[in-house]
Design an enzyme around this catalytic site. Structure first.
Site, PDB file in Angstrom:
ATOM      1  CG  HIS A 120      -1.884  -1.223   1.155  1.00  0.00           C
ATOM      2  ND1 HIS A 120      -2.151  -1.999   2.257  1.00  0.00           N
ATOM      3  CD2 HIS A 120      -2.555  -1.790   0.130  1.00  0.00           C
ATOM      4  CE1 HIS A 120      -2.970  -2.993   1.908  1.00  0.00           C
ATOM      5  NE2 HIS A 120      -3.227  -2.893   0.625  1.00  0.00           N
ATOM      6  CB  CYS A 151       7.669  22.364  -8.618  1.00  0.00           C
ATOM      7  SG  CYS A 151       6.257  21.232  -8.498  1.00  0.00           S
ATOM      8  N   GLY A 188       0.778 -10.421  12.803  1.00  0.00           N
ATOM      9  CA  GLY A 188      -0.117  -9.294  13.010  1.00  0.00           C
ATOM     10  C   GLY A 188      -1.075  -9.026  11.872  1.00  0.00           C
TER      11      GLY A 188
HETATM   12 ZN   LIG Z   1       6.958  19.352  -7.427  1.00  0.00          ZN
END
Ligand SMILES: [Zn+2]
Length: 248
Positions: A120, A151, A188
């Protein structure tokens, strides 16, 4: 119980390749609540509302505020417990090669295991939705939600949301590893959710011993497991490692 610990240590001593399949139960002692079941996050939240990729795409800030911030709080301070450390010790002893986990907390790597297949994905890292740059979750500043990459892109957990695919490479590798181990430790997890559920079956059909460490019986116990060692992951792993150190 002592007999079962001894049996597990003997089986591990005799095995060339050991693999582990883990789930939420191994991280409970590290303070990570399970998603499913009693006390789980999905008792408080509808996962389809809040942990589905469509919900995130629709309103990243909302999912960050309701779910991701809360998970970050928990995972940021979690440390490996004796269950994780026991598996790391087995790798150090040259027994355990790969951990296949359904968990996203990154605690196997923190304990020292070097080959961890994460069905996952991982919550230990966030990923920019625009440029894919990764940021360690602990380092992410959440004073502004949603947090952003340098960015300008929005950060998302590097984990698999509902509605997203299990990484194909993780699936392919874990099938291969399950078919090529001598002992599979199931720790588990009741392994009822696919694709994890398949791994003990593949191991068993390929001739491996399946050793289950869980507090209670599971659907695997009668059908697949060679035996169940009842108990918490930390305590049982400590005892198995201590026994194995004596005989090897
Ligand atoms: Zn970025």
């Amino acid at each position: 119980m002592d007999d079962l610990i001894k049996q597990a240590a003997d089986d591990l001593a005799a095995a060339g390749k050991v693999t582990a399949l883990t789930g939420a139960g191994i991280s409970i002692e590290s303070g990570i609540p399970p998603f499913r079941g009693k006390g789980g996050l999905w008792e408080r939240f509808d996962p389809m509302e809040i942990a589905h990729i469509d919900a995130f795409m629709r309103d990243p800030a909302r999912v960050w505020n309701i779910l991701v911030k809360e998970m970050k709080k928990i995972v940021d301070i979690a440390v490996p417990n004796d269950g994780h450390k026991g598996l790391a010790k087995l790798e150090e002893m040259g027994k355990l090669k790969t951990v296949i986990t359904q968990n996203i907390d990154g605690l196997h790597q923190a304990a020292g295991n070097t080959d961890v297949i994460e069905f996952h994905g991982t919550f230990a890292w966030q990923r920019c939705m625009d440029c894919s740059r990764k940021y360690e979750t602990r380092q992410v500043d959440i004073s502004v939600i949603p947090p952003r990459c340098s960015c300008g892109g929005i950060l998302r957990p590097d984990a698999v949301f509902f509605g997203e695919m299990i990484p194909p490479d993780a699936l392919r590798r874990s099938r291969q590893i399950a078919s090529d181990c001598d002992v599979m430790l199931v720790v588990g997890t009741s392994a009822v959710v696919q694709p994890a559920a398949l791994m003990p079956v593949i191991a068993k059909e390929s001739g491996a011993k399946v050793v289950e460490i869980n507090p209670e019986r599971t659907p695997l116990t009668d059908e697949i497991s060679d035996y169940l060692i009842p108990g918490g992951a930390g305590d049982v792993m400590n005892r198995i490692v201590a026994e194995l150190e004596q005989i090897s």
